[in-house]
Design a protein around this motif. Structure first.
Motif, PDB file in Angstrom:
ATOM      1  N   LEU A   3      10.753  -7.978  -8.304  1.00  0.00           N
ATOM      2  CA  LEU A   3      10.590  -7.726  -6.878  1.00  0.00           C
ATOM      3  C   LEU A   3      11.809  -8.206  -6.111  1.00  0.00           C
ATOM      4  N   THR A   4      12.008  -7.615  -4.945  1.00  0.00           N
ATOM      5  CA  THR A   4      13.099  -8.066  -4.098  1.00  0.00           C
ATOM      6  C   THR A   4      12.733  -9.397  -3.456  1.00  0.00           C
ATOM      7  N   THR A   5      13.742 -10.188  -3.178  1.00  0.00           N
ATOM      8  CA  THR A   5      13.528 -11.444  -2.463  1.00  0.00           C
ATOM      9  C   THR A   5      13.524 -11.133  -0.964  1.00  0.00           C
ATOM     10  N   ARG A   9      15.461  -8.065   0.913  1.00  0.00           N
ATOM     11  CA  ARG A   9      14.791  -7.130   1.824  1.00  0.00           C
ATOM     12  C   ARG A   9      15.473  -7.138   3.188  1.00  0.00           C
ATOM     13  N   LEU A  61       9.145   1.783   0.984  1.00  0.00           N
ATOM     14  CA  LEU A  61       9.212   0.870  -0.155  1.00  0.00           C
ATOM     15  C   LEU A  61       9.496  -0.557   0.292  1.00  0.00           C
ATOM     16  N   LEU A  62      10.392  -0.717   1.242  1.00  0.00           N
ATOM     17  CA  LEU A  62      10.679  -2.054   1.760  1.00  0.00           C
ATOM     18  C   LEU A  62       9.458  -2.653   2.454  1.00  0.00           C
ATOM     19  N   GLU A  65       6.971  -3.665  -0.259  1.00  0.00           N
ATOM     20  CA  GLU A  65       7.386  -4.904  -0.922  1.00  0.00           C
ATOM     21  C   GLU A  65       7.143  -6.112  -0.034  1.00  0.00           C
ATOM     22  N   TYR A  68       3.379  -6.723  -0.052  1.00  0.00           N
ATOM     23  CA  TYR A  68       3.000  -7.229  -1.373  1.00  0.00           C
ATOM     24  C   TYR A  68       3.417  -8.695  -1.519  1.00  0.00           C
ATOM     25  N   SER A  69       4.571  -9.016  -0.994  1.00  0.00           N
ATOM     26  CA  SER A  69       5.050 -10.397  -1.038  1.00  0.00           C
ATOM     27  C   SER A  69       4.120 -11.317  -0.252  1.00  0.00           C
ATOM     28  N   ARG A  72       0.925 -11.831  -2.372  1.00  0.00           N
ATOM     29  CA  ARG A  72       1.189 -12.755  -3.487  1.00  0.00           C
ATOM     30  C   ARG A  72       1.330 -14.186  -2.993  1.00  0.00           C
TER      31      ARG A  72
END
Length: 124
Positions: A3-5, A9, A61-62, A65, A68-69, A72
Motif C-alpha cells: 500500500l502507499t504511505t 499519497r 484509487l488514491l 487507498e 482503506y488506510s 486499517r
C-alpha cells in the motif's frame, strides 16, 4: 500488495492536482476509452480524453487507498487497545469509522440480506 504511505499519497495527490473521482461506471468507460485509444493512437482527441479520464481513476484509487488506510488504522488502534485492557466492540469500531467519514450502512444492509437468505436456505 504494497500500500502507499500517507506521504506517497500526498505526493501523488499533489502531482495529480484537481481531478474529480470517477463513479463506478466511469471505470468501465475509462477502460473502453483506453482500449479505443490504443487502437487509434493517431486520434489526438481520443488520446486526450483517455488521459483525462484515466486521471479520474487514479483519483479514485488514491481515495480508496486513503479510506482503506483509515479502516486499517482504526482496526489496529482498537485491537491494540483491547490487548492493553480496553473492551472495544464491533459497535465501537463502526462508530469510530463513522466518525472518520466511513459509513457502513449500505454494507450492513447487504450483510443483513445475506444473513436472511442464509437463514431461509436453512428452512428449505
Amino acid at each position: 500488495m504494497i500500500l502507499t504511505t500517507a506521504d506517497q499519497r500526498a505526493e501523488a495527490n499533489a502531482a495529480l492536482g484537481f481531478s474529480p473521482t470517477c463513479d463506478p461506471d466511469g471505470i468501465i468507460r475509462v477502460i473502453r476509452a483506453l482500449r479505443y485509444t490504443d487502437r487509434h493512437r493517431g486520434d489526438a482527441v481520443a488520446v486526450a480524453n483517455a488521459l483525462g479520464w484515466a486521471q479520474t481513476v487514479v483519483r479514485r484509487l488514491l481515495d480508496i487507498e486513503a479510506e482503506y488506510s483509515k479502516v486499517r488504522a482504526t482496526i489496529a488502534r482498537l485491537e491494540v487497545a483491547n490487548h492493553r485492557g480496553d473492551d472495544y466492540t464491533l459497535a465501537d469500531l463502526a462508530f469510530e469509522l463513522q466518525q472518520d467519514g466511513i459509513d457502513l450502512k449500505t454494507d450492513y444492509d447487504h450483510a443483513d440480506d445475506l444473513a436472511r437468505a442464509a437463514e431461509q436456505e436453512g428452512l428449505l
